[in-house]
Design a protein around this motif. Structure first.
Motif, PDB file in Angstrom:
ATOM      1  N   ASP A 167       0.796  -1.235   0.000  1.00 47.53           N
ATOM      2  CA  ASP A 167       0.000   0.000   0.000  1.00 47.53           C
ATOM      3  C   ASP A 167       0.824   1.279   0.000  1.00 47.53           C
ATOM      4  OD1 ASP A 167       0.998  -0.582   2.524  1.00 47.53           O
ATOM      5  OD2 ASP A 167      -0.666   0.376   3.565  1.00 47.53           O
ATOM      6  N   ARG A 168       2.136   1.155   0.065  1.00 58.92           N
ATOM      7  CA  ARG A 168       2.953   2.368   0.140  1.00 58.92           C
ATOM      8  C   ARG A 168       4.404   2.007  -0.151  1.00 58.92           C
ATOM      9  NH1 ARG A 168       5.614   2.517   5.149  1.00 58.92           N
ATOM     10  NH2 ARG A 168       4.930   0.860   6.552  1.00 58.92           N
ATOM     11  N   GLU A 169       5.250   3.036  -0.097  1.00 57.44           N
ATOM     12  CA  GLU A 169       6.673   2.817  -0.355  1.00 57.44           C
ATOM     13  C   GLU A 169       7.492   3.535   0.706  1.00 57.44           C
ATOM     14  OE1 GLU A 169       9.394   4.234  -3.927  1.00 57.44           O
ATOM     15  OE2 GLU A 169       7.987   2.686  -4.600  1.00 57.44           O
ATOM     16  N   GLY A 170       8.455   2.845   1.278  1.00 51.87           N
ATOM     17  CA  GLY A 170       9.406   3.452   2.187  1.00 51.87           C
ATOM     18  C   GLY A 170      10.769   3.508   1.521  1.00 51.87           C
ATOM     19  N   GLU A 171      11.776   3.891   2.278  1.00 52.52           N
ATOM     20  CA  GLU A 171      13.116   3.961   1.711  1.00 52.52           C
ATOM     21  C   GLU A 171      14.146   3.733   2.807  1.00 52.52           C
ATOM     22  OE1 GLU A 171      14.728   6.706  -1.790  1.00 52.52           O
ATOM     23  OE2 GLU A 171      14.769   7.764   0.143  1.00 52.52           O
ATOM     24  N   THR A 172      15.051   2.797   2.560  1.00 48.45           N
ATOM     25  CA  THR A 172      16.137   2.513   3.487  1.00 48.45           C
ATOM     26  C   THR A 172      17.457   2.862   2.809  1.00 48.45           C
ATOM     27  OG1 THR A 172      16.456   0.234   2.724  1.00 48.45           O
ATOM     28  CG2 THR A 172      14.798   0.584   4.437  1.00 48.45           C
ATOM     29  N   PHE A 173      18.535   2.799   3.574  1.00 45.75           N
ATOM     30  CA  PHE A 173      19.871   2.902   2.994  1.00 45.75           C
ATOM     31  C   PHE A 173      20.505   1.520   2.946  1.00 45.75           C
ATOM     32  CE2 PHE A 173      20.615   7.555   4.269  1.00 45.75           C
ATOM     33  CZ  PHE A 173      20.673   7.994   2.957  1.00 45.75           C
ATOM     34  N   GLY A 174      20.953   1.112   1.759  1.00 47.71           N
ATOM     35  CA  GLY A 174      21.898   0.013   1.664  1.00 47.71           C
ATOM     36  C   GLY A 174      23.293   0.580   1.856  1.00 47.71           C
ATOM     37  N   VAL A 175      24.238  -0.269   2.236  1.00 46.06           N
ATOM     38  CA  VAL A 175      25.595   0.183   2.544  1.00 46.06           C
ATOM     39  C   VAL A 175      26.570  -0.449   1.558  1.00 46.06           C
ATOM     40  CG1 VAL A 175      27.366   0.396   4.326  1.00 46.06           C
ATOM     41  CG2 VAL A 175      24.945   0.332   4.977  1.00 46.06           C
ATOM     42  N   LYS A 176      27.343   0.393   0.892  1.00 47.85           N
ATOM     43  CA  LYS A 176      28.367  -0.090  -0.038  1.00 47.85           C
ATOM     44  C   LYS A 176      29.679  -0.314   0.721  1.00 47.85           C
ATOM     45  CE  LYS A 176      27.558   3.340  -2.992  1.00 47.85           C
ATOM     46  NZ  LYS A 176      27.575   4.192  -4.201  1.00 47.85           N
ATOM     47  N   TYR A 177      30.432  -1.259   0.233  1.00 53.97           N
ATOM     48  CA  TYR A 177      31.685  -1.630   0.904  1.00 53.97           C
ATOM     49  C   TYR A 177      32.670  -0.466   0.944  1.00 53.97           C
ATOM     50  CZ  TYR A 177      36.292  -3.721   1.569  1.00 53.97           C
ATOM     51  OH  TYR A 177      37.575  -4.018   2.009  1.00 53.97           O
ATOM     52  N   ASN A 178      33.258  -0.280   2.102  1.00 49.73           N
ATOM     53  CA  ASN A 178      34.341   0.675   2.293  1.00 49.73           C
ATOM     54  C   ASN A 178      35.295   0.040   3.301  1.00 49.73           C
ATOM     55  OD1 ASN A 178      36.021   2.732   3.239  1.00 49.73           O
ATOM     56  ND2 ASN A 178      34.452   4.324   3.100  1.00 49.73           N
ATOM     57  N   PRO A 179      36.543  -0.199   2.916  1.00 48.77           N
ATOM     58  CA  PRO A 179      37.482  -0.874   3.838  1.00 48.77           C
ATOM     59  C   PRO A 179      37.766  -0.071   5.100  1.00 48.77           C
ATOM     60  CG  PRO A 179      38.642  -0.015   1.908  1.00 48.77           C
ATOM     61  CD  PRO A 179      37.173   0.138   1.623  1.00 48.77           C
ATOM     62  N   ASN A 180      37.395   1.225   5.107  1.00 45.75           N
ATOM     63  CA  ASN A 180      37.637   2.072   6.281  1.00 45.75           C
ATOM     64  C   ASN A 180      36.576   1.922   7.362  1.00 45.75           C
ATOM     65  OD1 ASN A 180      39.947   3.261   5.077  1.00 45.75           O
ATOM     66  ND2 ASN A 180      38.628   4.656   3.914  1.00 45.75           N
ATOM     67  N   HIS A 181      35.494   1.205   7.072  1.00 44.89           N
ATOM     68  CA  HIS A 181      34.423   1.072   8.070  1.00 44.89           C
ATOM     69  C   HIS A 181      34.942   0.440   9.349  1.00 44.89           C
ATOM     70  CE1 HIS A 181      31.046   1.149   4.808  1.00 44.89           C
ATOM     71  NE2 HIS A 181      31.461   2.359   5.138  1.00 44.89           N
ATOM     72  N   LYS A 182      34.524   1.009  10.468  1.00 43.91           N
ATOM     73  CA  LYS A 182      34.883   0.495  11.794  1.00 43.91           C
ATOM     74  C   LYS A 182      33.628  -0.098  12.440  1.00 43.91           C
ATOM     75  CE  LYS A 182      39.225   2.062  11.858  1.00 43.91           C
ATOM     76  NZ  LYS A 182      39.375   2.272  10.413  1.00 43.91           N
ATOM     77  N   TRP A 183      33.581  -1.420  12.489  1.00 46.26           N
ATOM     78  CA  TRP A 183      32.424  -2.137  13.024  1.00 46.26           C
ATOM     79  C   TRP A 183      32.661  -2.495  14.485  1.00 46.26           C
ATOM     80  CZ3 TRP A 183      27.848  -2.640  10.565  1.00 46.26           C
ATOM     81  CH2 TRP A 183      27.832  -2.412   9.184  1.00 46.26           C
ATOM     82  N   LYS A 184      31.612  -2.380  15.303  1.00 44.29           N
ATOM     83  CA  LYS A 184      31.691  -2.623  16.743  1.00 44.29           C
ATOM     84  C   LYS A 184      30.549  -3.543  17.174  1.00 44.29           C
ATOM     85  CE  LYS A 184      34.724   0.767  16.550  1.00 44.29           C
ATOM     86  NZ  LYS A 184      36.185   0.542  16.679  1.00 44.29           N
ATOM     87  N   TYR A 185      30.780  -4.251  18.284  1.00 45.10           N
ATOM     88  CA  TYR A 185      29.679  -4.994  18.919  1.00 45.10           C
ATOM     89  C   TYR A 185      29.969  -5.133  20.398  1.00 45.10           C
ATOM     90  CZ  TYR A 185      32.004  -9.657  19.352  1.00 45.10           C
ATOM     91  OH  TYR A 185      32.815 -10.716  19.696  1.00 45.10           O
ATOM     92  N   LEU A 186      28.939  -5.491  21.149  1.00 47.34           N
ATOM     93  CA  LEU A 186      29.075  -5.715  22.585  1.00 47.34           C
ATOM     94  C   LEU A 186      28.887  -7.207  22.812  1.00 47.34           C
ATOM     95  CD1 LEU A 186      29.517  -4.176  25.252  1.00 47.34           C
ATOM     96  CD2 LEU A 186      27.032  -4.084  25.505  1.00 47.34           C
ATOM     97  N   LYS A 187      29.977  -7.876  23.040  1.00 44.69           N
ATOM     98  CA  LYS A 187      29.944  -9.340  23.098  1.00 44.69           C
ATOM     99  C   LYS A 187      29.046  -9.824  24.240  1.00 44.69           C
ATOM    100  CE  LYS A 187      32.870 -13.420  23.014  1.00 44.69           C
ATOM    101  NZ  LYS A 187      34.221 -13.924  22.749  1.00 44.69           N
TER     102      LYS A 187
END
Length: 276
Positions: free
Chosen positions: A202-222
């Motif tokens: 019934d409608r359209e939304g919009e998200t961001f996909g993410v393109k690869y960048n080797p500089n990305h700093k990924w984090k998590y809380l184990k």
């Protein structure tokens, strides 16, 4: 000592023909209509465990912020009960952490990983192993119009507003398929993010996909427990470079997950957050 895990994260490869990327929630695959017209682009990335230094990561510098406060509601089995019991306490929590004056929860998703099952119905949502951001700036403004009365929306859009997700494990620690977040300071906003049309019946939304960048700093809380939470910024009306605008995120398979760890269960609330 820094603790990291190396694993594969899925980025987005836009359609090669230059067409607008889309995800069709109810695509009729039997008739040959693909759910997505973009491709997964897997890359091996390092993800840092920030346990013990969570306080370094805030909504305004990294785009996400960890905290500790147990929820009074603990079953998360019934949507009506979640809305009646978990929503009010979560509004109070978000106000307390952010200093916001108004918080509107517009939906929630409970995810329970079921190995071998498809997560293609609201009752069977699974962790999403794809780097993404839930809303683009345009979609965020549309959300305000969608969820606030038309007499109120224009005034609230003149204030600072954000879309923030409140995410936490439920039932047990999220050791299996934990959540990784990308520090906004490592993201090139103009080059790394691709709008993806999210097509509903019934409608359209919009998200961001993410393109690869080797500089990305990924984090998590184990080993995040149900007593812990993370606020994830999806959008911010402050766009002058002074604060983080968003935090890309994805579920990931931790190769160090112990055998027999219970499948991940989690809940996220999606909220409009306003400031005076």
């Amino acid at each position: 000592m820094t603790s990291t895990v190396t694993t594969t994260l899925n980025y987005l490869l836009a359609p090669l023909d230059g067409s607008r990327p889309y995800t069709d929630i109810n695509a009729d695959t039997a008739k040959g209509k693909p759910v997505n017209n973009w491709l997964k682009d897997p890359h091996e990335m390092q993800i840092e465990d920030v346990r013990g230094k969570e306080e370094l990561y805030k909504l305004d510098n990294a785009g996400f912020q960890y905290g500790r406060e147990a929820a009074k509601h603990t079953s998360f089995l019934n949507d009506d009960e979640i809305e009646r019991e978990y929503y009010p306490e979560s509004i109070d929590l978000i106000k307390k952490v952010t200093g916001a004056t108004k918080v509107v929860i517009f939906d929630h998703t409970v995810r329970r990983r079921r190995p071998g099952e498809l997560g293609n119905s609201p009752q069977k949502r699974q962790p999403v192993p794809q780097a993404h951001v839930d809303q683009t700036p345009a979609a965020s403004v549309a959300r305000v119009h969608r969820h606030l009365p038309p007499t109120e929306a224009p005034a609230f859009l003149r204030r600072r507003f954000q879309i923030i997700n409140l995410w936490r494990p439920i039932s047990h620690a999220a050791v299996d398929w934990p959540l990784a977040l990308c520090d906004f300071r490592s993201v090139d906003f103009e080059k790394d993010l691709t709008p993806v049309a999210l097509i509903y019946p019934d409608r359209e939304g919009e998200t961001f996909g993410v393109k690869y960048n080797p500089n990305h700093k990924w984090k998590y809380l184990k080993g995040m427990t149900p007593e812990e939470f993370v606020l994830i910024k999806c959008s911010d009306s402050v766009q002058d470079g002074s604060v983080a605008r968003l935090a890309a995120h994805t579920a990931f398979q931790d190769p160090n997950t112990p055998e027999g760890a219970p499948p991940r269960e989690s809940i996220e609330l999606r909220t409009l957050v306003f400031y005076d």
